[in-house]
Design a protein around this motif. Sequence first.
Motif, PDB file in Angstrom:
ATOM      1  N   PHE A  49     -10.387  -2.594   6.378  1.00 29.09           N
ATOM      2  CA  PHE A  49      -9.606  -1.349   6.500  1.00 29.09           C
ATOM      3  C   PHE A  49      -8.547  -1.397   7.597  1.00 29.09           C
ATOM      4  O   PHE A  49      -7.732  -0.481   7.717  1.00 29.09           O
ATOM      5  N   ARG A  50      -8.561  -2.470   8.385  1.00 32.48           N
ATOM      6  CA  ARG A  50      -7.669  -2.538   9.549  1.00 32.48           C
ATOM      7  C   ARG A  50      -6.209  -2.202   9.201  1.00 32.48           C
ATOM      8  O   ARG A  50      -5.579  -1.363   9.843  1.00 32.48           O
ATOM      9  N   ASP A  51      -5.668  -2.854   8.190  1.00 37.03           N
ATOM     10  CA  ASP A  51      -4.239  -2.665   7.897  1.00 37.03           C
ATOM     11  C   ASP A  51      -3.936  -1.217   7.492  1.00 37.03           C
ATOM     12  O   ASP A  51      -2.930  -0.645   7.912  1.00 37.03           O
ATOM     13  N   ARG A  52      -4.841  -0.628   6.686  1.00 35.34           N
ATOM     14  CA  ARG A  52      -4.624   0.756   6.264  1.00 35.34           C
ATOM     15  C   ARG A  52      -4.779   1.714   7.443  1.00 35.34           C
ATOM     16  O   ARG A  52      -4.084   2.720   7.550  1.00 35.34           O
ATOM     17  N   LEU A  53      -5.726   1.401   8.338  1.00 38.27           N
ATOM     18  CA  LEU A  53      -5.937   2.246   9.518  1.00 38.27           C
ATOM     19  C   LEU A  53      -4.657   2.337  10.346  1.00 38.27           C
ATOM     20  O   LEU A  53      -4.202   3.436  10.701  1.00 38.27           O
ATOM     21  N   TYR A  54      -4.076   1.184  10.640  1.00 37.64           N
ATOM     22  CA  TYR A  54      -2.866   1.205  11.474  1.00 37.64           C
ATOM     23  C   TYR A  54      -1.667   1.775  10.710  1.00 37.64           C
ATOM     24  O   TYR A  54      -0.820   2.446  11.298  1.00 37.64           O
ATOM     25  N   ALA A  55      -1.607   1.518   9.410  1.00 42.10           N
ATOM     26  CA  ALA A  55      -0.511   2.087   8.613  1.00 42.10           C
ATOM     27  C   ALA A  55      -0.600   3.611   8.602  1.00 42.10           C
ATOM     28  O   ALA A  55       0.406   4.305   8.778  1.00 42.10           O
TER      29      ALA A  55
END
Lengths: 133, 382
Positions: free
Chosen positions: B254-260
């Motif tokens: 989920f990292r990329d979606r979290l920061y996006a």
Amino acid sequence: MSTYPQPHEDAINAPLLAAWREGRLALQRCKGCGKAIFYPRPMCPHCWSEALEWFDASGRGTIVAYSLVFKPHNEAFDAELPVILVEVELEEKALMLSRIVGAKPDAVRSGLKVKLVPMPDAKRYPLPTFCLA
Amino acid sequence: MEREIGIVGYGQTPYTKRATQPLIAYLGEATRRALASAGLGRADVDGLAVGAFQLPPDNAVTLAEQFGITVSFAWFFTAGGAGSVSAVMAAMRAIEAGQADVVVCVAGDCYDVGAHYRLMGNFNQALSNYALPHGFGGPNGLFALVTRKHMERYGTTREQFGRICVGQRASAVLNDNAMLRSPMTMDDYLNARMIADPLRLYDCVLPCAGAEAVVVAALDRVPKAKRVRVRAAREQHNHPPGEVAPLHIGAALFRDRLYADAGMGPQDMQFVQAYDDYPVMVAIQLEDLGYFGPGEAPSFLAKHSFAWNGSFPLNTGGGQLSCGQTGAGGGMIGLWEAVAQLRHEAGARQIKGVTRGLVSGYGMVGYGHGLGSAAIILERAA
């Protein structure tokens, strides 16, 4: 000697425990995707097929990681510390937590081959247990 | 105009080595303190989310009865140390959906060393059946496997892991509620009593009794300086499936979606509160949350210092490794500390001018590793 904690036997794991009482390692294999499964399940965790069959595994594997446990917090193990806890990759590719017995702790390394403790010593242990191969 | 939902209160009980009162009393005390910090009271609460391993056979609804309140949202955590972040997410959704207005999220347990091991012997069916009969040593044994694997695969040293523990202890010295708050040197860390090789005493959390709570509501319920905005939050559980002691957690997915969602990156965070049952799990969370590349923990840990005033402020109240682990409350301590920092109420360990940070929850040991992962990005709204 106090007794080891015992697994709770149910309809799902009974074949595993029955086989181990005879010194064999029984695993489930999925007829749908062909993968070996540990711990016992009511359906294949890889593909959800309910078509699972039991078979006798080779009882051989490789240590992936290990720990020397000095405080198991259970007196049944107090006379045999440290407990050599291992993650084993079985030849059939399933992963299993187990312990190594009959080895000096400093002889244990990741990557070493292991095999099942043979009968009659196997009878001492409540679950499939390994020694260095 | 739509009202923005966020965290408006936080509360913590004193931590004690042994329980001095029943669990429900700890949960009540944390709840009252959290509401008081928001200028709210019992009559305002219409939602309750609770996480406590020792609460069953009680649950969120029977806790509402104990507290004497009627609630239109009741939720019982299921993800261990990831459950508190999950609870805030669930509370926000409930409020946004009109199901509740003010939700208390509370977590804690009456842990001590004995209670902890009794619980771990019956934590879930797979552990009870297939690990306990081997004398697995509770989470210490399991996380010793993860630690060994991390050291052998990436070359991480005990001294590098120790930098996390020593840095956090320097913050705990300034935290009156930390169980362990005398200074600790690297030698103290390296030479401590062996527990489950390669883990020694200060790699392992100290089980204790206590509870924490946060209050989720419309931010305009409190003065501006007390508002903590939620920029983004995500959760992912049982990743990677089928492994016993993996070096990754759900945050990797989920990292990329979290920061996006947040419109920010990992470098924009001014602190990280990461679930610290063992230092190896902090390293794994930091990798999966994008602070360094695959397998680069050794150089990152060697390069940074981890006290509240260090180059990488981490678990700025001392974390569980110094404060103690109040069972399921271990997932709430990072949220508590983050809110304290963002309200500029963290006292002697206050990061000056801090406006945003990341809280990562992790936990719920299954057959081997912890299965739960959740993270939230928080921002001072003033």
